[in-house]
Each structure stands twice: as C-alpha cells, then as structure tokens.
Design a protein around this motif. Sequence first.
Motif, PDB file in Angstrom:
ATOM      1  N   ARG A   1       1.771   2.290  -3.447  1.00  0.00           N
ATOM      2  CA  ARG A   1       0.706   2.649  -4.383  1.00  0.00           C
ATOM      3  C   ARG A   1       0.506   4.155  -4.379  1.00  0.00           C
ATOM      4  O   ARG A   1       0.843   4.842  -3.416  1.00  0.00           O
ATOM      5  CB  ARG A   1      -0.606   1.958  -3.996  1.00  0.00           C
TER       6      ARG A   1
ATOM      7  N   LEU B   1      -5.627   1.157   3.175  1.00  0.00           N
ATOM      8  CA  LEU B   1      -4.461   0.622   3.854  1.00  0.00           C
ATOM      9  C   LEU B   1      -4.910  -0.577   4.673  1.00  0.00           C
ATOM     10  O   LEU B   1      -5.614  -0.437   5.655  1.00  0.00           O
ATOM     11  CB  LEU B   1      -3.834   1.678   4.768  1.00  0.00           C
TER      12      LEU B   1
ATOM     13  N   ASP C   1       0.824  -1.209   0.000  1.00  0.00           N
ATOM     14  CA  ASP C   1       0.000   0.000   0.000  1.00  0.00           C
ATOM     15  C   ASP C   1       0.857   1.258   0.000  1.00  0.00           C
ATOM     16  O   ASP C   1       0.509   2.273  -0.603  1.00  0.00           O
ATOM     17  CB  ASP C   1      -0.919   0.008   1.219  1.00  0.00           C
TER      18      ASP C   1
END
Length: 310
Positions: A133, A140, A130
């Motif tokens: 990204r 999350l 996460d």
Amino acid sequence: MIRNDAGEYLLHLRDHIPGIWEPGMWSLLGGGREPADRSLEETVRRELLEEAGLHIPVLMPFGVEYAKSSDGATVPIQIFAGHWSGDPAGLELTEGVMLHWFRPGIMPCLRMSPSTLDVVLRHAETCAADANRPEDSGTLSGRTSAPESRPPAAPLLPASSPGGGAVLNVVGVHLYLERDDGRILLGLRHPDSAYAGSTWHFLAGHCEQESAVACLIREAKEEAGLLIRPEDVDLVHTVHLVDTHGGQPRMQMVFRARKWRGEPEILEPDKCTAWQWWEPDALPSRTVPYARAAVAGIGVGRRYTEVGWS
C-alpha cells in the motif's frame, strides 16, 4: 505474536509434558489471565517478562484464536502483535525448550496448532498487503505509526522463488456432500472467524499429521457429527489458491462422500453457526469464492482450478 524486520515470527517450543497445553508443540508466547491483571494486554506483557524477559514497546490486538483445551472445550485466545528483532538465544527462557525465528513458509512443516498456524499466516498476509500500500496509509497490522518508524514488512515466500528455495503449500480439505435431491451442504462461518466471517463455505479443515482423507473424516465428525468411511470418499476437485500477491499458496482438496451417517449438527458454534443445503447453481451471494469455483468445476466434471495466480 512477535515479528522481526526479516518477516520472521518468534515461536516457543513447549515442554513435552503430558497434561500441559500443547505439549511438545511450537506456539506463541503467552498464558492465562491472573486476578491481578487489569487487562489482557497487561496479561500478555506479564507473561512475556516472566517466560522470556521480553519487553515489547507496542502491542496491538490482532484477532482472536479459538483453540481446544485438553478436555475438548473451546477456548478463545486474544492475539496481540508486536515487533522485536533481537536474538532469542540471549533471552532467559523460564518455560519450555527454546525460542526460534521462523519464516511463515516453513511453518506448515512444524508441529503446531492449526489455529495458531492460521492466525500467524493471516498476520503475515496482512503485513504483505500493507507493504504494497502507499506509505501514507499509516497502518501495519492494526498498529498505527508514522511511515518512517514502520519496520520493514517482508512478504511471505513468493509463489515462484527466484532464489530457488522451495515454497511450502498449506493443504486444506473440504467436504462436498450432495443429497438425493441434488442440494449440497454449506456452513455459515461465525462472524468473528479469522477467515471469511459470515460467509458460506464447505465443511473444511487443515491437514495435521494425518492423510487428507483422515483429516476429512475427523473434521466431519468434529464439526458436524457426520460419520464417513474412507472407502466412501472420492477426490472430485482441487483448487490451487493464493489469496494475495506473494502470499502463502494453498492446495484446497474437495472430497465427495458418496455415503455418510448422521444429519449435520452445530458442534463448533465458534466456527460455524448454521448448516444448510443449497442448489449448486443457486448458491448464496456470500459464498467463499474458491468454494463457488470448486462447485462450478464439479458441475462440469472439471477436476482442477487455479485462483489468484495471474
């Protein structure tokens, strides 16, 4: 499962009292549902308050851990994930010995349940993914929030540590069983497995306080009712694996059993739903990639493969 800003996880050292759940082991805070609890979230919130005086504003379901009780029964445990960055020394612990923050990289050295270790490492891998990204992804580890309110998600210790710190590797063992007709044994993992659900894989497990061969023999008996002697086992391939960039390295050892007793049985249906024999050059399409790489390596006499490091 409580994570702080530094990417550490709060673990609970349990009392070493025979007969209780996981005596003397590091575990997650939690407990069993009581009749008055209206939901599993209410259960975990009550347990956090009772055991440590903790209130976590946001708790989100992360997954289900399958553990074994003292009588050998398989028990599903709902895992919730939350964020807190306080000092555990300031909490009033009513059960167990202590609470302490640990980075995921050190956890394989602790005395803790393999299933708990696995679910924490997978959560850490999710947080690391996460963090890489774009910020507008808005999630999350299953928790939706505005990007600016998201706590920093520190990745696991990198595979090459510029600070010079040692990086610990999880050790997995895998059984390569080949019949006289050349077919090899694979198991179909349960759809709800935390790793590789509905995918074919070796009979496998993580080393506990035991040698790799002892682990293999134990897992073969527990998962499939197969009896294997140490003198009939050879190491035939090793895969050094990292699933994600900066993720926990794993040393996956594949052992061939030249002899064994018994036919594979489904003894842990929460983990494996089928055993089947396959031609090594015609494996099912949904086979764990590093298992496929190991089979290919064994077929040409290669002893070592690296996956995910480039």
